[in-house]
Design an enzyme around this catalytic site. Structure first.
Site, mmCIF file in Angstrom:
data_model
loop_
_atom_site.group_PDB
_atom_site.id
_atom_site.type_symbol
_atom_site.label_atom_id
_atom_site.label_comp_id
_atom_site.label_asym_id
_atom_site.label_seq_id
_atom_site.Cartn_x
_atom_site.Cartn_y
_atom_site.Cartn_z
ATOM 1 N N GLY A 187 53.281 47.514 37.331
ATOM 2 C CA GLY A 187 53.151 46.481 38.354
ATOM 3 C C GLY A 187 52.080 45.483 37.930
ATOM 4 O O GLY A 187 51.057 45.878 37.359
ATOM 5 N N ASP A 188 52.304 44.208 38.186
ATOM 6 C CA ASP A 188 51.244 43.232 37.916
ATOM 7 C C ASP A 188 50.007 43.669 38.711
ATOM 8 O O ASP A 188 50.106 44.399 39.697
ATOM 9 C CB ASP A 188 51.686 41.812 38.306
ATOM 10 N N CYS A 189 48.831 43.215 38.259
ATOM 11 C CA CYS A 189 47.602 43.823 38.755
ATOM 12 C C CYS A 189 47.378 43.540 40.246
ATOM 13 O O CYS A 189 47.119 42.400 40.632
ATOM 14 C CB CYS A 189 46.441 43.383 37.875
#
Ligand SMILES: *[C@@H]1O[C@H](CO)[C@@H](O)[C@H](O)[C@H]1NC(C)=O
Ligand SMILES: *[C@@H]1O[C@H](CO)[C@@H](O)[C@H](O)[C@H]1NC(C)=O
Ligand SMILES: *[C@@H]1O[C@H](CO)[C@@H](O)[C@H](O)[C@H]1NC(C)=O
Ligand SMILES: *[C@@H]1O[C@H](CO)[C@@H](O)[C@H](O)[C@H]1NC(C)=O
Ligand SMILES: *[C@@H]1O[C@H](CO)[C@@H](O)[C@H](O)[C@H]1NC(C)=O
Ligand SMILES: *[C@@H]1O[C@H](CO)[C@@H](O)[C@H](O)[C@H]1NC(C)=O
Ligand SMILES: *[C@@H]1O[C@H](CO)[C@@H](O)[C@H](O)[C@H]1NC(C)=O
Ligand SMILES: *[C@@H]1O[C@H](CO)[C@@H](O)[C@H](O)[C@H]1NC(C)=O
Ligand SMILES: *[C@@H]1O[C@H](CO)[C@@H](O)[C@H](O)[C@H]1NC(C)=O
Length: 755
Positions: free
Chosen positions: A280-282
């Site tokens: 997942g993107d941060c």
């Protein structure tokens, strides 16, 4: 003596590989377990390791900053390293010690402008070599969250500079070359490093008029998804076999990307056969709950992300809440095991657990970083990326031997650009050659006087430096203005409102025009399109050059173009729209085709008149395209094409052959672009004006001719219907090479759906 020898040996072993950043498969606790057995399949090795981990240990490995498990001899691992165009600042990358810097290549938007995918592959292979050298010194990880392959949909997007541009075909070719260069090297047994295609999917907005990427819901039609937003990911996953992808911050049609089971499981895993993990993107998993409100509890949020196939959290949401989700029975432990199996599988395929002696990548070191080859490649890439947009009366190149005792003024806010030349997601470069230094380098010892005045800043309105710049221009023989924009205007988190050149720069240009003895030369640094119509139309501006963000040797590359040592051949990988474009279409409108509230996007669908078109770029020489007249017009039967395909998998319709001749008086490259315009279809469907299906960059000496080939395939001829089905329609397909419409190919028979 004996004791000393033993101590000495121990120290050698400790230095050679088991120095804390690799697991100890020789004598550590894992050494007798299947995880350390190289003859077993990687997933089997991963599963065995996971089976030996406690639940707490497992959960600690579900996030990108994962703890050591000393009980098992497993070191800590940071999953998040960056290398968009060279190793870049990120939690996993450290510049210092023996490795103070890494080669800084031009931004991907420049690499798009080169239209040279052999170059892209070479760059990526240098990046992965330097990455391994850093990893061996514990100064980088092995998993890199790069490249960014979202389509540059709207000129306002602050991160468009990270991509190779607006065209799905170009972006697909780019990602294939780039991932091959990152992941595959001389040792076929191992991934060289692991790439990551991001951001999946329809991510191309940072923060616009109060709506940020963390809240944005991209409304995407099936047609646009299949035609525009998926192809680069398909190539990345299916053909280039990337090790991981990243789900994005935004929602797609109401579902946050990291909770999007259809996209992650059905499309990426089942249809494209992703053989790797999803990160997942941060903060994106937390967003499912806190910004998208797609689920209302932490337990449900964990469950929806994990069940959708998001294996790894760049953040701490999984660390904090996986337990709760287990306790409330929203997930089961095997859900966690499956995610870990996918992440550890990649570490195994990187050779993380295997003996260093037999791995060439483990022997790369500081001597493999910032090499002569890497420095030359960065310079060549910058040269190949420079786009000459205007050259009135052959104002360029300047001939050094005619400049003796002349004064050249370099004016403007990007003449002394250093770090700005690196664009965003950069690291520490070994050196940065700004344009002033580049100009001085090429004119050393020639009695040419080069002087600099800043004149103005990028955008703040302050005329205090005007007078000095105008005075310098007045007393100079040749005047350059260096303008453009920088990360204060386009960046992660920062979209543009306006696509004009900042007012202060235009004002200064107009004042310089009044005092210069000969027309001005303009150089523009930017990662996106700017309305440069004033410069294009002014007879007081003789040349206009776009240099993107050209990396560590950008100033030298530019100087070689200006002084004619390099003949420019970059082509715009994006449309330069007029300023009014931003008033004609909402930044939130994801649609590519024109509508009453959208003039259409990219060269394929834009109905207005571009300032400079996709594919545009001049040369110091001229090229002539000729073709064998027998192929001017040809017919094919759709039914026989389909039959051939089902029998032999043959998708070629026709091989387009063109002879390119350098008819001018300077050697140089040409970028030959092949487009197809499909037939108009009866049911009111809008088809692209044209679409790219082939390109080739070639070098030609004076009078030299080379033949180039473009396979025109069934895929290139397909039309995507509104329901996203793909069709081969009968009718005339016009083939355009560069600006020249050349042949037509007629397909006969019934419209036929293509799987
Ligand atoms: C490694 O796995 C192979 C294949 O299953 C097996 O034959 C071999 O004995 C194993 N080696 C060790 C040291 O366990
Ligand atoms: C920006 O947001 C404001 C406030 O919500 C709204 O009134 C305005 O129409 C928006 N502008 C554009 C161009 O979307
Ligand atoms: C010009 O630049 C090249 C490449 O950086 C360098 O090797 C050379 O020494 C420079 N020459 C001068 C005169 O500065
Ligand atoms: C291109 O080449 C063709 C064939 O040799 C010639 O007839 C034509 O005049 C050339 N065109 C240009 C622009 O040189
Ligand atoms: C290109 O030129 C070569 C040599 O003159 C010729 O044999 C070939 O047929 C030409 N190809 C095309 C496509 O015109
Ligand atoms: C080839 O086609 C071009 C363009 O249609 C035409 O001008 C030229 O005369 C043709 N040449 C031959 C040899 O038929
Ligand atoms: C079908 O394949 C054969 C053999 O490869 C080829 O000669 C023929 O031109 C093909 N037909 C079409 C329509 O592509
Ligand atoms: C065509 O391609 C498919 C999928 O790659 C493959 O399974 C099939 O065997 C191929 N058929 C022929 C005739 O090559
Ligand atoms: C290129 O061709 C022209 C015309 O045939 C000839 O006059 C010229 O000398 C050639 N130039 C070179 C560098 O070969």
């Amino acid at each position: 003596m004996h004791l000393f020898f033993i101590l000495f040996l121990t120290r050698i072993v400790w230095i050679n590989g088991q120095s804390g950043n690799f697991p100890d498969c020789k004598s550590g606790p894992l050494s007798s377990f299947p995880i350390c057995n190289q003859s077993l399949p990687s997933r089997q090795r991963a599963l065995d390791l996971i089976s030996r981990m406690t639940l707490v240990e497992k959960i600690s490995h579900m996030i990108t900053t994962s703890d050591a498990i000393s009980r098992l001899g497993l070191p800590k691992y940071e999953w998040w390293s960056e290398a968009l165009h060279g190793l870049a600042y990120s939690p996993g990358v450290f510049f210092g010690g023996d490795l103070p810097a890494a080669t800084s290549f031009p931004m991907p938007i420049n690499l798009g402008a080169t239209f040279n995918m052999r170059l892209v592959h070479h760059i990526a292979s240098i990046i992965s070599t330097e990455a391994r050298a850093f990893n061996n010194e514990d100064q980088a990880g092995l998993t890199f969250f790069t490249p960014n392959i979202n389509i540059f949909r709207d000129p306002r997007w602050g991160r468009g500079q990270e991509t190779p541009g607006e065209d799905p075909f170009l972006t697909s070719q780019y990602v294939y070359a780039f991932i091959q260069g990152l992941q595959r090297g001389d040792d076929e047994r191992y991934l060289k490093i692991a790439g990551n295609c991001k951001h999946f999917d329809a991510y191309d907005l940072e923060n616009w008029n109060g709506t940020s990427r963390h809240y944005f819901n991209a409304k995407v039609t099936d047609q646009d998804l299949v035609e525009t937003y998926l192809p680069s990911f398909k190539t990345c996953i299916q053909d280039a076999q990337v090790a991981s992808i990243m789900c994005s911050y935004n929602s797609i049609n109401g579902i946050p990307a990291c909770a999007h089971q259809f996209l992650l499981e059905t499309i990426a895993r089942e249809s494209f056969h992703l053989n790797g993990f999803v990160v997942g993107d941060c903060g994106a998993i937390a967003n499912i709950l806190y910004t998208h409100h797609y689920r209302l509890t932490v337990e449900d949020t964990v469950a929806v992300a994990l069940h959708a196939g998001t294996d790894l959290d760049c953040g701490i949401f999984y660390l904090l809440h996986l337990h709760d989700a287990l306790n409330s029975k929203k997930i089961v432990e095997t859900d966690i095991d499956q995610a870990l199996m996918r992440t550890f599988d990649i570490l195994i395929r990187l050779g993380w657990f295997d003996p260093p002696e037999q791995q060439i990548y483990r022997h790369l070191n500081k001597n493999n970083v910032n090499t002569l080859e890497a420095r030359q490649l960065s310079l060549i890439s910058a040269q190949e990326s420079i786009v000459l947009l205007k050259n009135m009366n052959n104002a360029l190149p300047l001939h050094i031997d005619q400049l003796m005792n002349k004064k050249i003024a370099l004016i403007g806010p990007t003449a002394d650009a250093t770090v700005t030349m690196q664009g965003i997601y950069h690291g520490r470069a070994p050196f940065l050659i700004d344009p002033i230094t580049g100009f001085k380098n090429l004119t050393t010892g020639k009695l040419i006087n080069i002087e600099y005045a800043r004149g103005c800043g990028i955008s703040s309105y302050d005329e205090k430096d005007f007078a000095a710049a105008i005075e310098l221009a007045r007393s100079s023989d040749i005047v350059f203005f260096f303008g453009g924009i920088d990360h204060t205007i386009e960046d992660e988190g920062v979209d543009r409102k306006s696509i004009t050149l900042p007012d202060i720069q235009l004002t200064l240009i107009q004042q310089l025009e009044k005092v210069t003895r000969s027309p001005l030369h303009i150089v523009i640094m930017s990662g996106s399109g700017i309305d440069l119509s004033y410069i294009r139309d002014s007879i007081q501006c003789s040349s206009l050059t776009w240099i993107g963000y050209p990396g560590q040797s950008g100033g030298l590359a530019l100087a070689t173009v200006i002084f004619g040592q390099y003949n420019p051949a970059g082509r715009l990988p994006i449309t330069f729209y007029p300023a009014s474009y931003v008033n004609e279409v909402s930044m939130f409108d994801m649609q590519m085709r024109p509508s009453p509230v959208n003039p259409g996007r990219t060269y394929k669908f834009y109905t207005g008149k571009a300032i400079y078109e996709f594919g545009y770029g001049l040369s110091y020489t001229t090229f002539n395209y000729t073709w064998n007249n027998n192929t001017i017009f040809s017919f094919y039967s759709i039914q026989s094409l389909i039959k051939n395909n089902s029998k032999t998998n043959r998708t070629l319709i026709s091989l387009i052959r063109i002879n390119v001749t350098n008819t001018g008086n300077m050697a140089g490259d040409d970028v030959v672009l092949a487009y197809v315009t499909p037939p108009n279809i009866i049911d009111g469907e809008i088809v692209p004006f044209k679409q790219l299906f082939g390109f080739e960059r070639i070098h030609l000496a004076i009078n030299e001719t080379k033949e180039v080939f473009f396979p025109f395939t069934i895929e290139a001829a397909l039309t995507i219907a509104r329901d996203a089905s793909k069709w081969l329609h009968p009718g005339l397909y016009h083939i355009t090479i560069g600006q020249q419409r050349m042949f037509s190919i007629e397909l006969e028979g019934q419209s036929t759906q293509w799987a």
